[in-house]
Design an enzyme around this catalytic site. Structure first.
Site, PDB file in Angstrom:
ATOM      1  CD  GLU A   1      -2.596  -1.084   2.701  1.00 42.97           C
ATOM      2  OE1 GLU A   1      -3.474  -1.929   2.876  1.00 42.97           O
ATOM      3  OE2 GLU A   1      -2.291  -0.217   3.560  1.00 42.97           O
TER       4      GLU A   1
ATOM      5  CB  CYS B   1       5.175  -5.496   9.308  1.00 45.84           C
ATOM      6  SG  CYS B   1       6.235  -4.670  10.530  1.00 45.84           S
TER       7      CYS B   1
ATOM      8  CB  CYS C   1       2.552  -3.224  16.225  1.00 41.49           C
ATOM      9  SG  CYS C   1       4.302  -2.768  16.270  1.00 41.49           S
TER      10      CYS C   1
ATOM     11  CB  CYS D   1      -0.169  -2.285  13.080  1.00 40.45           C
ATOM     12  SG  CYS D   1       0.333  -2.030  11.371  1.00 40.45           S
TER      13      CYS D   1
ATOM     14  N   GLY E   1       5.753  -2.266   6.907  1.00 39.93           N
ATOM     15  CA  GLY E   1       7.124  -2.692   7.135  1.00 39.93           C
ATOM     16  C   GLY E   1       7.902  -1.808   8.094  1.00 39.93           C
TER      17      GLY E   1
ATOM     18  CG  HIS F   1       2.844   3.618  19.064  1.00 35.40           C
ATOM     19  ND1 HIS F   1       2.361   4.826  18.588  1.00 35.40           N
ATOM     20  CD2 HIS F   1       3.391   2.982  17.983  1.00 35.40           C
ATOM     21  CE1 HIS F   1       2.596   4.903  17.283  1.00 35.40           C
ATOM     22  NE2 HIS F   1       3.219   3.814  16.894  1.00 35.40           N
TER      23      HIS F   1
ATOM     24  CG  ASN G   1      -9.342   4.953  11.553  1.00 35.03           C
ATOM     25  OD1 ASN G   1     -10.528   4.803  11.810  1.00 35.03           O
ATOM     26  ND2 ASN G   1      -8.854   4.928  10.318  1.00 35.03           N
TER      27      ASN G   1
ATOM     28  CB  CYS H   1      -0.232   1.032   8.302  1.00 32.02           C
ATOM     29  SG  CYS H   1       1.046  -0.055   7.666  1.00 32.02           S
TER      30      CYS H   1
END
Length: 364
Positions: A91, A116, A120, A123, A169, A225, A299, A342
């Protein structure tokens, strides 16, 4: 066949002289066609002789990512799902803004890996797992696709102004190709992006952090984070292998240019890391460095394990940071109606493909 977009300028020069027997200046012509004029075929290179173009076509290819899907948000954010030569999907996102004079400016969010490895938990990309690193040509191919889409053909007045390695990534886990990409981006005869217009975002990987800083090729953003190691382990399990305190210690001596600061990205997760007690811990961390904070409001997508924070908690969090002289900006989430976070568009596409395969499968 050599994919010519994967060659640095020095490698292209060697290829042109050794493989094709061309003079060195020919590499500069081809280089400018590739990166400044966005040529997709050798036939477009009209100041290069037909014989040279024919030899190039025999030994090399120009491979752009193919546009699989384009979605445009009501706020102008545009998201591309791109298919690479081996079929892998990645993306890239174009985020619009306006200058003080009202001129349109675009920031592009770039991917550097297919999937990735960081895992996380907040994500969508992290849930897909890691497939492979992207090459320099694939990384910068995203920029070429964006420029073609925007009709961005004037280097003196570019529409595409800023690049952020914040897509799919972890850049420091693909350090070699990311560094090659940065050098090509910085090349004045190539894509000609100032280092001040490029930001590389990392979860906090020890390997490569110093090399990135000493290169001076881009600004640094750290996906923080978490205000403490316990929360870091819970929401960023792989990144937490490098202890949070050790990460901050490394950032205390990170090479910075005059007036440059490290940007800390902090995703506010409702009920997880958005309390005043977390803000206090965050102040203690960030105040050790020359840094600023971007606060990102989570989000959530359907089925996600976290909730968005309430407006009251967001405001209280921000105000506490400012009261302690920490620069903190709430970054508005864009493209929420097109799954612009992402990995969300790819995840949606994969789910659709799985559902279609299931619907088409023969019954037992």
């Amino acid at each position: 066949m050599t994919d010519i977009l994967n060659l640095t300028y020095e490698e292209l020069e060697a290829f042109m002289t050794a493989e094709l027997g061309e003079p060195r200046f020919r590499a500069r012509q081809v280089w400018q066609w590739l990166w400044q004029k966005c040529a997709r075929s050798f036939d477009e290179m009209t100041n290069v002789s037909k014989a040279t173009r024919a030899r190039l076509a025999e030994k090399a290819v120009i491979t752009w990512p193919e546009v699989e899907t384009v979605q445009k948000s009501a706020d102008g954010t545009t998201k591309f799902l791109l298919r690479l030569a081996d079929g892998a999907l990645v993306e890239t996102v174009l985020i619009p803004s306006a200058s003080r004079e009202g001129t349109l400016r675009i920031t592009q969010c770039l991917s550097c890996q297919v999937g990735c490895a960081m895992g996380c938990t907040f994500c969508s990309t992290g849930t897909m797992g890691f497939e492979r690193n992207m090459t320099m040509g694939e990384i910068l191919g995203q920029v070429l696709v964006a420029r073609a889409h925007l009709g961005d053909s004037r280097p003196d007045h570019p529409i595409l102004r800023n690049l952020v390695f914040m897509g799919m990534g972890e850049p420091l886990l693909n350090l070699n190709e990311v560094m090659r990409s940065l050098r090509t981006l910085n090349d004045e005869f190539g894509l000609s992006f100032s280092p001040r217009r490029i930001t590389v975002s990392t979860c906090g990987i020890e390997k490569g952090l110093r090399e990135l800083g000493e290169s001076g090729l881009a600004f640094l953003a750290v996906s923080l984070h978490a205000p403490n190691q316990e929360i870091r382990k819970r929401i960023m399990p792989k990144a937490a292998h490098w202890h949070l305190d050790d990460l901050i210690t490394a950032l205390e001596s990170y090479p910075l240019k005059t007036r440059e600061r490290v940007t800390f990205e902090y995703l506010l997760l409702g009920g997880v890391n958005d309390g005043i007690e977390h803000a206090r811990e965050l102040v203690r961390l960030v105040s050790r460095t020359k840094g600023k904070l971007n606060l990102i409001v989570y989000n959530p997508a359907e089925g996600d394990p976290y909730d968005a924070p309430t407006p009251e908690r967001i405001l209280a969090f921000e105000q506490y940071l400012w009261s302690k002289n920490i620069t903190a900006i709430i970054r508005k989430s864009k493209g929420q109606d097109i799954k612009a976070a992402c990995g969300q568009l790819k995840a949606s596409e994969l789910q659709r493909g799985t559902a279609s395969a299931g619907a088409d499968a023969p019954e037992d």
